[in-house]
Every structure is written in C-alpha cells, then in structure tokens.
Scaffold this motif. Structure first.
Motif, short mmCIF file in Angstrom:
data_model
loop_
_atom_site.label_atom_id
_atom_site.label_comp_id
_atom_site.label_asym_id
_atom_site.label_seq_id
_atom_site.Cartn_x
_atom_site.Cartn_y
_atom_site.Cartn_z
N PRO A 1 39.79 52.03 4.92
CA PRO A 1 40.77 51.36 4.07
C PRO A 1 42.15 52.02 4.14
N PRO A 2 43.18 51.32 3.69
CA PRO A 2 44.52 51.89 3.66
C PRO A 2 44.55 53.10 2.72
N ALA A 3 45.42 54.07 3.02
CA ALA A 3 45.51 55.30 2.22
C ALA A 3 45.77 54.98 0.75
N ARG A 4 46.55 53.96 0.49
CA ARG A 4 46.90 53.64 -0.89
C ARG A 4 45.67 53.20 -1.69
N ALA A 5 44.84 52.35 -1.07
CA ALA A 5 43.61 51.91 -1.73
C ALA A 5 42.67 53.09 -1.95
N MET A 6 42.62 53.98 -0.95
CA MET A 6 41.76 55.16 -1.07
C MET A 6 42.18 56.03 -2.25
N ARG A 7 43.52 56.19 -2.41
CA ARG A 7 44.02 57.02 -3.51
C ARG A 7 43.68 56.39 -4.85
N GLU A 8 43.91 55.10 -4.93
CA GLU A 8 43.70 54.43 -6.20
C GLU A 8 42.22 54.48 -6.62
N LEU A 9 41.33 54.34 -5.62
CA LEU A 9 39.90 54.34 -5.93
C LEU A 9 39.33 55.74 -6.03
N GLY A 10 40.03 56.72 -5.42
CA GLY A 10 39.53 58.10 -5.40
C GLY A 10 39.69 58.79 -6.74
N GLU A 11 40.79 58.47 -7.48
CA GLU A 11 40.96 59.05 -8.81
C GLU A 11 40.12 58.18 -9.75
N LYS A 12 39.09 58.80 -10.34
CA LYS A 12 38.04 58.00 -10.96
C LYS A 12 38.50 57.20 -12.17
N THR A 13 39.41 57.76 -12.97
CA THR A 13 39.85 56.96 -14.12
C THR A 13 40.80 55.85 -13.67
N ALA A 14 41.54 56.08 -12.58
CA ALA A 14 42.38 54.99 -12.05
C ALA A 14 41.48 53.84 -11.60
N ALA A 15 40.34 54.19 -10.97
CA ALA A 15 39.40 53.15 -10.53
C ALA A 15 38.81 52.42 -11.73
N ARG A 16 38.57 53.17 -12.82
CA ARG A 16 38.04 52.52 -14.04
C ARG A 16 39.06 51.57 -14.65
N ARG A 17 40.33 51.99 -14.64
CA ARG A 17 41.38 51.10 -15.17
C ARG A 17 41.50 49.84 -14.31
N LEU A 18 41.43 50.08 -13.00
CA LEU A 18 41.51 48.94 -12.07
C LEU A 18 40.36 47.95 -12.32
N ALA A 19 39.16 48.50 -12.55
CA ALA A 19 38.01 47.65 -12.82
C ALA A 19 38.22 46.85 -14.10
N ARG A 20 38.71 47.54 -15.13
CA ARG A 20 38.90 46.85 -16.41
C ARG A 20 39.90 45.71 -16.26
N GLU A 21 41.00 46.01 -15.51
CA GLU A 21 42.00 44.96 -15.29
C GLU A 21 41.45 43.79 -14.48
N ALA A 22 40.48 44.11 -13.59
CA ALA A 22 39.88 43.06 -12.77
C ALA A 22 38.75 42.34 -13.50
N GLY A 23 38.53 42.72 -14.75
CA GLY A 23 37.48 42.06 -15.53
C GLY A 23 36.08 42.50 -15.17
N VAL A 24 35.94 43.72 -14.63
CA VAL A 24 34.62 44.24 -14.28
C VAL A 24 34.19 45.24 -15.35
N PRO A 25 32.98 45.06 -15.91
CA PRO A 25 32.56 45.95 -16.99
C PRO A 25 32.45 47.41 -16.53
N THR A 26 32.92 48.32 -17.36
CA THR A 26 32.77 49.74 -17.07
C THR A 26 31.94 50.37 -18.19
N THR A 27 31.39 51.54 -17.94
CA THR A 27 30.66 52.23 -19.00
C THR A 27 31.64 52.59 -20.10
N PRO A 28 31.21 52.60 -21.37
CA PRO A 28 32.11 53.00 -22.45
C PRO A 28 32.60 54.43 -22.20
N GLY A 29 33.88 54.65 -22.37
CA GLY A 29 34.40 56.00 -22.17
C GLY A 29 35.89 56.00 -21.87
N LEU A 30 36.38 57.17 -21.44
CA LEU A 30 37.81 57.36 -21.25
C LEU A 30 38.34 56.60 -20.04
#
Lengths: 162, 492
Positions: free
Chosen positions: B105-134
């Motif tokens: 994948p492109p470096a930018r996508a890797m960075r965004e998905l590599g930082e775990k809370t950034a990936a969780r925020r991305l999931a929430r914005e995409a309407g994908v359920p995440t485990t309750p937490g920070l």
C-alpha cells in the motif's frame, strides 16, 4: 540380547536373538526391519507397516505411526551392572522371559536368597530354565506356582533389598 | 509490468514470492543475512545479495542495504513479504525515492493504519464498529488509569504504535492497573520508541476473524472472504481456516462490507487484511494488516486467486481482473503453521539442525516451506518453517486431508508444532468448529494417551536399531543390517 525399553509411558522387554528374531514381553513377533535411511526404519510387524524416524537423539524421540514418542533403552548388561553396583535398590520384578510351564517353585514369600539362587524352574521349548536372582534379595511377593502356565512378561516375583 | 523484483524477506514467504515472479516471467533477487547463506530462498532466486550479519537490524531491517541491493542488481520493484519492513512507511518511501516500485500500500495509508488509534478513528468515521475504548493515545498514566476505570475491567492496554503483542497487557484486576500501565509503557518505549498507550474493553471469549481484500490503483476494492484465526498462542496464530466456522452469511457480508469501507477510507491499494473480533454474533474492528498475511493460501485455495501475482499486477498499475460479483468461494481450506517451537514447553522457540524431512503431498494439499535437510534453524528470526494447507469440498474433507497430510509429515532435528496440530484435528471442540481465542490454553497440553502395543513394539525395535547404528557408526544404512547387527550384538 534383552533390552528394557520405555516407550512413552509404557515399559516393554525386547529380546533379539542371534537370528534377528524378536520377542516383545516374551512373545515372539514377526518383525522385518529395513533401514531406509539414516535414523529411519521401515518395520513390518506381522505384515503391518510402521515407519520410525528419529527426531532427536538425547533423549531419544521418534516419529512413529503419525505420532511422536520418547524412548529410553536399557540393556540387560547395563541393568545388571547397575544392580550389582548397588545403584538400583528399588524393588525388582522377575517376569517370565517367555511363555512356558512353571514346573517347580523353590522359594516362599519372605525368603532371603543369595545371588544366583533360583526362584523357580520354567519349562519352555522343551528346556528347563532356572529363573535366578541377580543378587542377594528377599522375596517380597511370589506369584509363581508350580504347574501354572505363564505368558511371556507375566509377573513371577517381586524382589526387595534384604 | 516490471522486469526484476527484489524480495526483501526470507524463509517460506520469500520462496512464495519467488514462485509468483517465476509464474509472471519476472527475474528475482533474493537477499540474505549471514545466517541464511545456505537458505532455500537464496538458492531458488536468480540472484542473491548479502545484506549483513545475522541480527535483523543489520540485515532484513536494514533499509539502506536493501535499497542498495535493489539498485545494484537493477531491480525495478521490491516485495516486502510479511513482517520485517512490510508495514514500514519509511521503507516504502525509501523505495519510491530510489525509483523502485514498492509492492504494497501507499506510505500514507500505511501510516494512517499503523497508528492504532488513528485506525480506530478511521473505522468509526467509516461506520465500522470498534471495541469500546479510547480513540486517542495517551502518555499520561493517571489519565490512562481513569479511562481504564471508566471502561471497567477486563480491559486491554495496547501500544499506539504497536503490533505483535508488544506493549500489550490484559488487565483483569483493577488493583494491577498501575503496575501494568507502567510495564506496558516501558515495553512500548523499548519496542517502538513511543510509550503512548490506549485502552479498550477486553472482549472474551472471542473469535478472531479477518477479511482479505484487494484494491487497485483505479480505486476498485473487492473482498475475497474471511479467515478464522482464533487458534493462537501468545497472540500468534497456529491454525487458520476459511470459511470461518462461526461466520454466517449475514455476518460475512457485513464483514466484507466493513473491510471495503476501511480500504476506501484509508486510500488503500494492493492486498490487505482487516482484523475483527466476533463476540456473541457482533463484530468489532481490531486493525488492518497492510501487507500480505502468512495465512493467505487458504483464501487462494477457495477463490482460485493467486494473491501474490495479483499483488505484483496491482503494483504494476494493472486493474483488478474481477469485480465483487465474480468472486466464488469453493469448499473449505485450512492451514497449519509448522514452527520450530516446543509445544510441550509453552511453545518456546526451539533451535536445531533439520535432519530427515518429508513434506506431505497428494490431492488437496499444498506446502509452502523453507525446509531442507541440514537447515540450521536460525534463532534470530520468526520460528515459522513451513505451512501445510489442505483444501476440500467441505470442512470435513479439508480436515481429513489435513490429518492425512500431517501424518505423512516428518521434520527431524527440531521440536515443532506438529503434535499440537495433530491433537487439534482429533479434538472434538475443534472438529465441531467450536473454538475461540482461548482454545490453546483451554485444551493444551492433553493427557498422554496410551499407545497401541504394536506401535510400542516397533518403537522399541527402532530404539535398539538407533543405539546400534550410533554405537557402530561405520554401519551402512542400506538394506538388511538387522540380522547382521543382531549377530554382532549377540557376540558383544
């Protein structure tokens, strides 16, 4: 030559004679053994195929019939040596080395007999065999009885240090 | 399409990529550390370049040495495999800067998905359920403590920069919280140079289910199906299968849809995997693995799609050769990882030199392996030696073929996970598909089973043969040495 072999949690006596004939716990079996590679054998026992591969040497661990098992081997000489040196003071079982007929019993429970003394006489293959004790010992338990037929591996007596 | 691909990895995955390159007519460059000079991937490649000494930091993680090797050999693309630098955005950028196509994948996508809370925020914005937490990482232990308290135990602390279980702590008792926060922060700082943590509710018992997706440079995304990877030790997978035994058609469609939304939201290109936990029929996003997965072959088996050649085609700019409606999954596939580990001692990595090896074959069986007789299993790297994959019309046939395959397998010289796999494949809960992430600790090791007398006899005979062979090492290994050695024995 007789060996005692621990295979996983079981102990068996294995006899191999000069012709390569094999007896397990005193019962002879038809075993055809072919070395098919270094540390790899094909063994046909009564026509059933077993492949044994050595996985590790110390302790010996093999793959056989699709499973893994640990083995330990003690040959008769080592065992007698260990007993004579007093290294093994635990109770010792005397078992019938082959199937046969107990023709006479020479001891009673509680008797102390000297090294080389006979516990009983076992007739097998038209020969009388004296089952002797490897060193001075007390007969802690006696199972042999005159006139009884026994299978190879049957318990005849348990010896304890005097 | 490029002409020559450098494979920035080792072991079975390097061989897997070499095979894909061969299938596409591309030349291959292997790389190796001093521990791997004799390795199979070096011998199977067209060219091979030494990277440095055995430690990963000086060899397979050495960005400068890898880029230099690619440049010197005239490679025009780099495949990172999995692990090592496969999810390292800086490596992808270094490749691009050197004019090399990075197969991932492109470096930018890797960075965004590599930082775990950034990936969780991305999931929430995409309407994908995440485990309750920070949704934000924290560096303040007191604030972490407050957040964990509000969530309520059990919770799990995770390193924001994390992965591979590093900096991860399960907290079941709130009194332990301070101690565990401190140790997780210390471990995260050591592993990633970043002590920040986040905390989420720990869900159990759960099934670990992931979805394979592929995305091309034209923005098309297709999901290929799920894999259940719940059978794990130390948060690492042992067995994977598809379809997931606990996944019904409704959840499967939802998971696939979630994976596609995550891929789109992150601007993903190439093959990736979205990981989820399934608890009581509900699913929660865990993370995206922005790379090829170890267990990709089970998906290949049921879809008939070669994921690695597809990765190369996507990296070369080709569009996906299919749309979602073209994807048909046939039958059931399962993978067992054969690792150099002692399953009877808590799966600790085992060292040794490989002796006799026989790998399975036959209908429905595939083996991706780095094994050969004489291989000295290096202790510097992941202990994975090979993967056995079985495919069948249905789960029962796949399991039956796997049992047959494992029975044929012999790997001498090192402890392996094979006995665990053979146990699981005969174990009623696993056979019923009723397992979760606690499976290994709940079932293993089993009580010793009694052996059939004939097996005992054959083993005892082999013990005698083995002793004789090593007592008289000059003895030839051919033919019927049995009688002769019996005679010799009698004369001793």
């Amino acid at each position: 030559m007789r060996y005692r072999c621990r295979v996983g949690a079981s102990d068996v006596d294995l006899d191999i004679d000069v012709m390569g004939r094999v007896a397990i716990e005193g019962s002879s079996i038809s075993a055809d053994v072919e070395a098919v590679g270094p540390d790899l054998w094909s063994i046909l026992i009564d026509g059933r195929s077993h492949e044994v591969a050595v996985l590790e040497r110390d302790p010996l661990r093999v793959r056989i019939d699709g499973g893994e098992v640990e083995l330990a081997l003690v040959d008769e000489r080592t065992r007698i040596g260990a007993r004579q040196s007093g290294a093994d003071a635990r109770p010792y079982e005397v078992r019938a080395p082959m199937p046969g007929l107990i023709v006479a019993v020479h001891v009673r429970e509680g008797d102390v007999i000297d090294e080389g003394g006979s516990i009983c006489t076992l007739e097998a293959m038209k020969m009388e065999n004296e089952l002797t004790v490897p060193r001075r010992a007390r007969i802690a338990r006696l199972r042999a009885s005159a006139g009884a037929k026994v299978n190879g591996g049957d318990l005849l007596a348990v010896l304890a240090p005097e | 399409m490029f002409k020559k691909v450098l494979i920035a990895n080792r072991g079975e995955i390097a061989i897997r990529v070499i095979r894909a390159c061969r299938d596409l007519g591309l030349a291959t460059v292997a790389v190796y550390s001093d521990a791997d000079r004799a390795a199979l991937h070096v011998r199977l490649a067209d060219e091979a370049v030494r990277l440095g000494p055995a430690p990963s930091s000086e060899s397979y993680l050495n960005v400068a040495a890898l880029v230099d090797a690619a440049r010197r050999t005239g490679a025009d693309a780099v495949h990172p495999g999995y692990g090592f630098l496969s999810e390292n955005a800086a490596f992808a950028e270094a490749c691009a800067a050197a004019g090399l196509v990075f197969v991932g994948p492109p470096a930018r996508a890797m960075r965004e998905l590599g930082e775990k809370t950034a990936a969780r925020r991305l999931a929430r914005e995409a309407g994908v359920p995440t485990t309750p937490g920070l949704m934000q990482a924290l560096e303040d232990p007191l604030e972490l403590r407050r957040q964990a308290h509000d969530l309520g135990v059990p919770v799990v602390l995770k390193a924001a920069a994390g992965g591979g279980g590093k900096g991860m702590r399960i907290v079941r008792d709130e009194a332990q919280l301070d101690v565990l926060i401190r140790s997780a922060m210390g471990e995260a700082r050591g592993a990633f140079g970043d002590a920040s943590l986040y905390v989420e509710k720990y869900l159990e018992p759960a099934r670990h289910v992931e979805v394979q997706f592929v995305a091309d440079t034209q923005g098309r995304v297709v999901w290929l199906g799920e894999r259940d990877c719940s059978v794990q030790r130390r948060h690492q997978k042992l067995i994977e299968e598809t379809p997931g035994p606990g996944v019904d058609e409704r959840i499967r469609e939802q998971l696939g849809d979630a994976a596609v939304r995550l891929a789109r939201a992150s601007g993903y290109v190439n093959a990736g995997t979205a990981e989820f936990l399934i608890v009581n029929g509900a699913f929660y996003f865990l993370e995206v693995n922005a790379r090829l997965q170890v267990e990709h072959p089970v998906t290949e088996a049921v879809t008939g799609i070669d994921l690695v050649t597809l990765q190369l085609r996507i990296a070369a700019g080709e569009p996906l050769p299919f749309v979602q409606g073209d994807i048909v999954r046939r039958g059931h596939a399962i993978e067992c990882r054969i690792s150099a580990e002692d399953p009877y001692r808590d799966f600790i990595p085992a060292a040794g030199t490989i002796g006799f090896v026989r790998e399975p074959a036959g209908p429905g069986v595939r083996v991706d392996s780095s094994l050969y007789p004489g291989l000295r299993v290096p202790t510097e790297y992941d202990p994975l030696l090979s993967k056995v994959i079985a495919h069948g019309r249905d789960r029962a046939e796949a399991l039956s073929r796997m049992r047959r395959a494992l029975r044929e397998t012999v790997v001498a010289g090192v402890r392996t996970t094979i006995p665990f796999h053979q146990f699981a494949l005969e174990e009623p809960d696993f056979i019923a598909g009723a397992y979760d992430t606690d499976y290994v600790s709940a079932h293993w090791p089993p009580a010793a089973a009694a052996l059939p007398p004939e097996t005992v006899a054959a083993a005892a005979i082999a013990a005698v043969m083995s002793r004789r062979r090593h007592a008289a090492s000059a003895e030839p290994a051919d033919g019927s040495s049995w009688r002769r050695s019996a005679r010799e024995d009698a004369l001793r």
